[in-house]
Design a protein around this motif. Structure first.
Motif, PDB file in Angstrom:
ATOM      1  N   ARG A   1       0.831  -1.196   0.000  1.00  0.00           N
ATOM      2  CA  ARG A   1       0.000   0.000   0.000  1.00  0.00           C
ATOM      3  C   ARG A   1       0.874   1.258   0.000  1.00  0.00           C
ATOM      4  NH1 ARG A   1      -4.755   0.057   4.241  1.00  0.00           N
ATOM      5  NH2 ARG A   1      -5.267  -1.696   2.881  1.00  0.00           N
ATOM      6  N   GLY A   2       0.542   2.186  -0.891  1.00  0.00           N
ATOM      7  CA  GLY A   2       1.275   3.436  -0.973  1.00  0.00           C
ATOM      8  C   GLY A   2       2.514   3.372  -1.845  1.00  0.00           C
ATOM      9  N   GLU A   3       2.780   2.220  -2.463  1.00  0.00           N
ATOM     10  CA  GLU A   3       3.975   2.063  -3.290  1.00  0.00           C
ATOM     11  C   GLU A   3       3.566   1.561  -4.666  1.00  0.00           C
ATOM     12  OE1 GLU A   3       7.842   0.231  -1.775  1.00  0.00           O
ATOM     13  OE2 GLU A   3       7.016  -1.388  -2.996  1.00  0.00           O
ATOM     14  N   ASP A   4       4.204   2.063  -5.694  1.00  0.00           N
ATOM     15  CA  ASP A   4       3.912   1.625  -7.048  1.00  0.00           C
ATOM     16  C   ASP A   4       4.263   0.155  -7.206  1.00  0.00           C
ATOM     17  OD1 ASP A   4       4.772   1.220 -10.073  1.00  0.00           O
ATOM     18  OD2 ASP A   4       3.422   2.938 -10.005  1.00  0.00           O
ATOM     19  N   ILE A   5       3.372  -0.609  -7.846  1.00  0.00           N
ATOM     20  CA  ILE A   5       3.602  -2.045  -7.979  1.00  0.00           C
ATOM     21  C   ILE A   5       4.827  -2.336  -8.828  1.00  0.00           C
ATOM     22  CG2 ILE A   5       2.143  -2.343 -10.026  1.00  0.00           C
ATOM     23  CD1 ILE A   5       1.208  -5.002  -8.786  1.00  0.00           C
ATOM     24  N   GLY A   6       5.216  -1.372  -9.673  1.00  0.00           N
ATOM     25  CA  GLY A   6       6.424  -1.563 -10.473  1.00  0.00           C
ATOM     26  C   GLY A   6       7.669  -1.751  -9.626  1.00  0.00           C
ATOM     27  N   VAL A   7       7.694  -1.125  -8.450  1.00  0.00           N
ATOM     28  CA  VAL A   7       8.833  -1.306  -7.548  1.00  0.00           C
ATOM     29  C   VAL A   7       8.904  -2.755  -7.074  1.00  0.00           C
ATOM     30  CG1 VAL A   7       9.855  -0.584  -5.350  1.00  0.00           C
ATOM     31  CG2 VAL A   7       8.710   1.097  -6.808  1.00  0.00           C
ATOM     32  N   GLY A   8       7.749  -3.311  -6.706  1.00  0.00           N
ATOM     33  CA  GLY A   8       7.722  -4.698  -6.268  1.00  0.00           C
ATOM     34  C   GLY A   8       8.085  -5.666  -7.379  1.00  0.00           C
ATOM     35  N   LEU A   9       7.613  -5.415  -8.601  1.00  0.00           N
ATOM     36  CA  LEU A   9       7.942  -6.291  -9.719  1.00  0.00           C
ATOM     37  C   LEU A   9       9.431  -6.248 -10.031  1.00  0.00           C
ATOM     38  CD1 LEU A   9       4.900  -5.593 -12.090  1.00  0.00           C
ATOM     39  CD2 LEU A   9       5.359  -7.682 -10.772  1.00  0.00           C
ATOM     40  N   ALA A  10      10.025  -5.065  -9.925  1.00  0.00           N
ATOM     41  CA  ALA A  10      11.466  -4.952 -10.148  1.00  0.00           C
ATOM     42  C   ALA A  10      12.245  -5.723  -9.086  1.00  0.00           C
ATOM     43  CB  ALA A  10      11.880  -3.477 -10.154  1.00  0.00           C
ATOM     44  N   THR A  11      11.793  -5.629  -7.834  1.00  0.00           N
ATOM     45  CA  THR A  11      12.449  -6.373  -6.752  1.00  0.00           C
ATOM     46  C   THR A  11      12.281  -7.869  -6.956  1.00  0.00           C
ATOM     47  OG1 THR A  11      11.963  -4.543  -5.246  1.00  0.00           O
ATOM     48  CG2 THR A  11      12.602  -6.637  -4.249  1.00  0.00           C
ATOM     49  N   LEU A  12      11.096  -8.281  -7.443  1.00  0.00           N
ATOM     50  CA  LEU A  12      10.867  -9.693  -7.731  1.00  0.00           C
ATOM     51  C   LEU A  12      11.845 -10.198  -8.788  1.00  0.00           C
ATOM     52  CD1 LEU A  12       9.157 -12.313  -7.565  1.00  0.00           C
ATOM     53  CD2 LEU A  12       7.642 -11.306  -9.291  1.00  0.00           C
ATOM     54  N   SER A  13      11.998  -9.461  -9.854  1.00  0.00           N
ATOM     55  CA  SER A  13      12.916  -9.873 -10.923  1.00  0.00           C
ATOM     56  C   SER A  13      14.355  -9.947 -10.425  1.00  0.00           C
ATOM     57  CB  SER A  13      12.821  -8.891 -12.096  1.00  0.00           C
ATOM     58  OG  SER A  13      11.528  -8.882 -12.652  1.00  0.00           O
ATOM     59  N   GLU A  14      14.748  -8.961  -9.636  1.00  0.00           N
ATOM     60  CA  GLU A  14      16.122  -8.935  -9.134  1.00  0.00           C
ATOM     61  C   GLU A  14      16.386 -10.091  -8.175  1.00  0.00           C
ATOM     62  OE1 GLU A  14      19.030  -5.931  -6.540  1.00  0.00           O
ATOM     63  OE2 GLU A  14      17.056  -5.274  -7.241  1.00  0.00           O
ATOM     64  N   SER A  15      15.455 -10.329  -7.243  1.00  0.00           N
ATOM     65  CA  SER A  15      15.670 -11.397  -6.263  1.00  0.00           C
ATOM     66  C   SER A  15      15.568 -12.773  -6.902  1.00  0.00           C
ATOM     67  CB  SER A  15      14.667 -11.261  -5.113  1.00  0.00           C
ATOM     68  OG  SER A  15      13.331 -11.343  -5.590  1.00  0.00           O
ATOM     69  N   ALA A  16      14.730 -12.930  -7.954  1.00  0.00           N
ATOM     70  CA  ALA A  16      14.603 -14.217  -8.624  1.00  0.00           C
ATOM     71  C   ALA A  16      15.898 -14.607  -9.329  1.00  0.00           C
ATOM     72  CB  ALA A  16      13.451 -14.179  -9.622  1.00  0.00           C
ATOM     73  N   ALA A  17      16.668 -13.628  -9.779  1.00  0.00           N
ATOM     74  CA  ALA A  17      17.918 -13.903 -10.486  1.00  0.00           C
ATOM     75  C   ALA A  17      19.072 -14.211  -9.546  1.00  0.00           C
ATOM     76  CB  ALA A  17      18.288 -12.706 -11.367  1.00  0.00           C
ATOM     77  N   HIS A  18      18.860 -14.052  -8.236  1.00  0.00           N
ATOM     78  CA  HIS A  18      19.936 -14.290  -7.279  1.00  0.00           C
ATOM     79  C   HIS A  18      20.303 -15.767  -7.264  1.00  0.00           C
ATOM     80  CE1 HIS A  18      22.125 -14.410  -3.468  1.00  0.00           C
ATOM     81  NE2 HIS A  18      22.263 -13.105  -3.608  1.00  0.00           N
ATOM     82  N   PRO A  19      21.595 -16.119  -7.356  1.00  0.00           N
ATOM     83  CA  PRO A  19      21.993 -17.534  -7.341  1.00  0.00           C
ATOM     84  C   PRO A  19      21.566 -18.201  -6.048  1.00  0.00           C
ATOM     85  CG  PRO A  19      23.818 -16.118  -8.017  1.00  0.00           C
ATOM     86  CD  PRO A  19      22.751 -15.215  -7.503  1.00  0.00           C
ATOM     87  N   ALA A  20      21.153 -19.459  -6.143  1.00  0.00           N
ATOM     88  CA  ALA A  20      20.706 -20.196  -4.967  1.00  0.00           C
ATOM     89  C   ALA A  20      21.115 -21.646  -5.123  1.00  0.00           C
ATOM     90  CB  ALA A  20      19.193 -20.081  -4.794  1.00  0.00           C
ATOM     91  N   ALA A  21      21.370 -22.294  -3.976  1.00  0.00           N
ATOM     92  CA  ALA A  21      21.823 -23.679  -3.999  1.00  0.00           C
ATOM     93  C   ALA A  21      20.703 -24.645  -4.351  1.00  0.00           C
ATOM     94  CB  ALA A  21      22.430 -24.043  -2.640  1.00  0.00           C
ATOM     95  N   SER A  22      19.475 -24.274  -4.082  1.00  0.00           N
ATOM     96  CA  SER A  22      18.351 -25.164  -4.351  1.00  0.00           C
ATOM     97  C   SER A  22      17.125 -24.329  -4.672  1.00  0.00           C
ATOM     98  CB  SER A  22      18.070 -26.056  -3.133  1.00  0.00           C
ATOM     99  OG  SER A  22      17.618 -25.278  -2.036  1.00  0.00           O
TER     100      SER A  22
END
Length: 820
Positions: free
Chosen positions: A640-661
């Motif tokens: 609430r109070g934040e543009d959804i584009g900010v959340g989508l950008a964070t989603l894309s960035e965090s999804a690309a983070h390397p992970a062991a599993s």
């Protein structure tokens, strides 16, 4: 009112008329009625308040209450300054009203004040303040009356007018007045009407005037405590001190000081109960509430407090039924004491469950619902109680102590009880302690019941949500899957978010994420219907756009009060392709295995399910082995109070983070997006690693409708499995494949048959034909010519099934691969 003093409403009177104080001795005295809201502002100012304080309604409404009412320090009698023309000189009770206005007092208060009013002489005022508990905006009701008018209008009161508190007429000019008129005469600190009536009876039985009854009305609270008694005690002490200083005999009324001590004792006990009420119920967690109740009474009221609850309460089940008996199991859930550490732990450990025999005071308490007082536990009673504890002698812990057993009740059902013990050297429990303990237990019982109901409802909500969310296997054909579900607010654990995966013909997998708008059971029920519908239509192998079209039609038939978003994806691991359609949902993220780059897929958004009449469009996207698909609901990215584009950008960035599993990758996304604060919606997250299936792991044959093709199929399957190094499965697979081909040849309509083997985590065999009729198991007798084939498949295969396709049907089975 008694029938003799009841009066009809005169013609012309109504909601705008004044509230009056009535008494059987003489007539009526106008009352000032003032409502203060939770912001401390005046929300109602009666005509009585206008006459008493000299301030009009227009001037008062919306003003700060402390500026309009006499609540600050004493002023000299000749001083004439203040706010809104109301100036006061007090006898010491102003701070009580100020505390009520500021919300620091949660119980009714009363007092007396002198004030100077424009165009009038000084006025002696009695006031009453009633805190209001409930969902409305009003926090406090303040009533005031001209004390001089009371003295004048109520002859024969002999100066005792301070002891009168107001009854309430049924006509006032603020909303909800009728309800207040009914409820206010029953108000006591933090108690329901029923509980108040019970405490009134107990206090009156002891003879202490906490409440008073006149001939016609119950008095909720009287200034007698705040003014008359205090003044009388102060005067008596002054007279006694003067007599002692001059060496004279004590005045006769000095003996009344003992009576004052009784009032002090009662007041201390009420203050103790108010203190306990403020310390318990800070949490809806049942275990925490139990600890709070135990710690609230030790050591101030008792030296040992043991709390026992019924088995159903501890288990989080429904409300316990019936009266307890000798078979009822009671769980010891808390034990607080002032003895040396560890003295009680081994003898009566927390967590133990036991029944109580009928001859014990505990059984008497739990069955009668009344407190049981044992002034001193004799050796005989100590032995009787100790006989319940096998191989443990508790007599040294209890013998010689004073004991009070109080029931923990809610809605007239005993949920548990507390055993209170005092050391032998401490004064034993008495009748007043019994009343105090009963009131303590009544308040604790209500708090425990609130916690119990919340725990039960939370358990029901979690069970419902878990039953509606599928348990997706971590591996499907050609892909690995990980999921996460986070409920919304603690009070709304049931929501409409869901995810799912469905096995499709051709080693394909359908991946679904949806979100029914809203929260609560209705949204969850709608979600369950839509999820079931998606599974059913996916099993029919409908194209994504057509599936959403049918789902939208279904939602229209279910009703127009709900909308839902849905993202439907079909993954073909053999072709390396995604087939997607969207109904108003946020787009998925693709993380490319080659360069680690992530991107939001650009696909047609579509309208939400339930809008109706809107077409859906599907697209195809090529993917490579190792790519990851991330699908989620908007509760994860929208704040609430934040543009959804900010959340989508964070989603894309965090999804690309390397992970062991895959699980680590999901947790990384949740941590990145769930720590921003402000999230109140549910979250559903589904991640799939698209491993693909290599062409060398797929074998396919086109067969004719010749019955001899069953033999050809068996030979081809056996040869292929030997080539794959799966010779141990060759015979079983060839036998089962031959049965499916035989059935297909018998029922096909002439377009041919396809046999397919897929080597992945399991061995998958599929047979396609153009007959849409799904096969079913038949009861095959010893002489039956048909019907045994599917029985053989069902016995030998790890799993088998059938589904319709756009051209007919697919029948399949799976076998587990041998361990290497």
């Amino acid at each position: 009112m008694d029938r003799g003093t009841e009066r009809e409403t005169p013609p012309g009177r109504g909601a705008g008329d004044d509230v009056v104080l009535e008494h059987t001795a003489a007539g009526r005295v106008p009352l000032a009625v003032i409502l203060v809201d939770r912001a401390g502002l005046v929300s109602h100012w009666s005509r009585g308040a206008r006459r008493l304080f000299g301030v009009t309604k227009e001037e008062a409404i919306g003003q700060t209450a402390v500026d309009l009412l006499p609540v600050s320090g004493a002023l000299p009698d000749d001083e004439d300054t203040g706010s809104q023309g109301v100036f006061a000189h007090y006898d010491g009770l102003g701070p009580d009203l100020e505390s009520s206005l500021d919300g620091r007092l949660s119980y009714p208060a009363a007092g007396r004040a002198r004030l100077t009013v424009p165009e009038r002489d000084r006025v002696d005022v009695l006031w009453w303040a009633y805190p209001l508990v409930g969902p409305g905006q009003e926090r406090l009701l303040v009533l005031a009356a001209d004390a001089g008018g009371l003295r004048q209008d109520l002859p024969g009161t002999d100066g005792a007018f301070e002891r009168i508190a107001p009854g309430f007429a049924l006509h006032t000019d603020f909303p909800g007045a009728d309800e207040l008129a009914r409820r206010l005469p029953e108000i006591l600190p933090s108690m329901s009407v029923g509980e108040s009536a019970r405490i009134v009876g107990q206090v009156l039985e002891l003879g202490y005037p906490v409440l008073e009854f006149s001939q016609n009305e119950r008095v909720p609270v009287t200034p007698d405590w705040g003014v008359a008694r205090r003044a009388e005690r102060r005067a008596r002490r002054e007279r006694a001190a003067l007599a002692a200083a001059e060496g004279l005999p004590l005045p006769d009324d000095a003996a009344d000081e003992g009576e004052d001590l009784e009032y002090v004792a009662v007041r201390e006990r009420l203050e103790f109960l108010n203190e306990v009420s403020g310390r318990i119920g800070t949490s809806l967690d049942l275990a925490q509430t139990i600890i709070e109740v135990s710690k609230a009474v030790v050591p101030k009221f008792t030296d040992v407090a043991g709390t026992y609850l019924r088995e159903q309460v501890v288990a989080g089940e429904g409300f316990p039924d019936g009266v307890p008996d000798t078979t009822t199991m009671w769980h010891r859930v808390a034990l607080e004491h002032t003895d040396e550490p560890g003295r009680w732990d081994d003898v009566v450990p927390v967590g133990e469950a036991m029944p109580f025999p009928a001859h014990t005071p505990f059984f008497q308490c739990m069955t009668s619902g009344d407190p049981v007082l044992v002034p001193r536990i004799s050796e005989q009673m100590g032995h009787m109680i100790a006989s319940q504890f096998e191989k443990r002698d508790i007599r040294p812990l209890i013998t010689g102590r004073s004991m009070l057993v109080v029931p923990l009740k809610a809605r007239n059902v005993v949920l548990g009880f507390m055993i209170l013990l005092r050391h032998p050297e401490r004064v034993e429990f008495n009748d007043m302690d019994r009343v105090t303990g009963a009131e303590l237990a009544a308040r604790a019982g209500l708090v425990l019941d609130n916690a119990r109901m919340y725990t039960y409802q939370e358990s029901v909500a979690e069970t419902l949500q878990d039953s509606m969310l599928p348990h997706i296997p971590p591996r499907m054909a050609g892909c690995d899957i990980a999921t996460r579900y986070l409920p919304g607010t603690l009070l709304g654990r049931v929501g409409g978010d869901w995810f799912d995966s469905v096995k499709l013909p051709g080693a394909r997998t359908a991946l679904v994420v949806g979100d029914v708008m809203g929260h609560g059971l209705n949204s969850a029920a709608m979600m369950g219907q839509l999820r079931t519908a998606v599974q059913t239509m996916a099993a029919m192998d409908l194209p994504p756009a057509q599936l959403l079209r049918n789902l939208d039609d279904l939602a229209q038939r279910l009703g127009d009060s709900y909308l839902a978003t849905c993202l439907y994806v079909v993954y073909d691991p053999i072709a390396g392709e995604l087939h997607l359609a969207n109904a108003g949902h946020i787009p998925p993220v693709i993380v490319h295995a080659g360069d680690g780059r992530s991107e939001l897929l650009d696909l047609p958004t579509g309208a939400p399910i339930g809008v109706g009449g809107v077409p859906f469009e599907a697209i195809r996207v090529r993917v490579e082995p190792g790519d990851r698909l991330v699908m989620c609901t908007d509760g994860l990215v929208e704040v609430r109070g934040e543009d959804i584009g900010v959340g989508l950008a964070t989603l894309s960035e965090s999804a690309a983070h390397p992970a062991a599993s895959m699980d680590d990758a999901c947790d990384t996304i949740i941590r990145s997006l769930n720590t921003r604060g402000g999230r109140k919606d549910d979250v559903a997250l589904l991640m799939a690693r698209l491993n693909g299936i290599e062409p060398d792991d797929v074998a396919e044959w086109r067969l004719t409708l010749d019955p001899a093709e069953a033999g050809r199929a068996r030979a081809a399957v056996g040869e292929q499995l030997h080539e794959w190094g799966l010779a141990r499965l060759a015979d079983t697979t060839a036998l089962l494949a031959g049965e499916l081909v035989t059935n297909a040849v018998r029922h096909s309509r002439g377009r041919g048959i396809t046999l397919r083997l897929v080597r992945g985590d399991t061995l998958l065999c599929e047979v396609d034909d153009d007959d849409p009729t799904l096969p079913s198991l038949l009861a095959a007798g010893p002489d039956a010519e048909f019907g045994r084939g599917l029985h053989v498949v069902g016995v030998l295969a790890r799993e088998w099934g059938a589904s319709r396709t756009t051209t007919g049907k697919t029948v399949w089975f799976e076998l587990a691969l041998p361990r290497r």
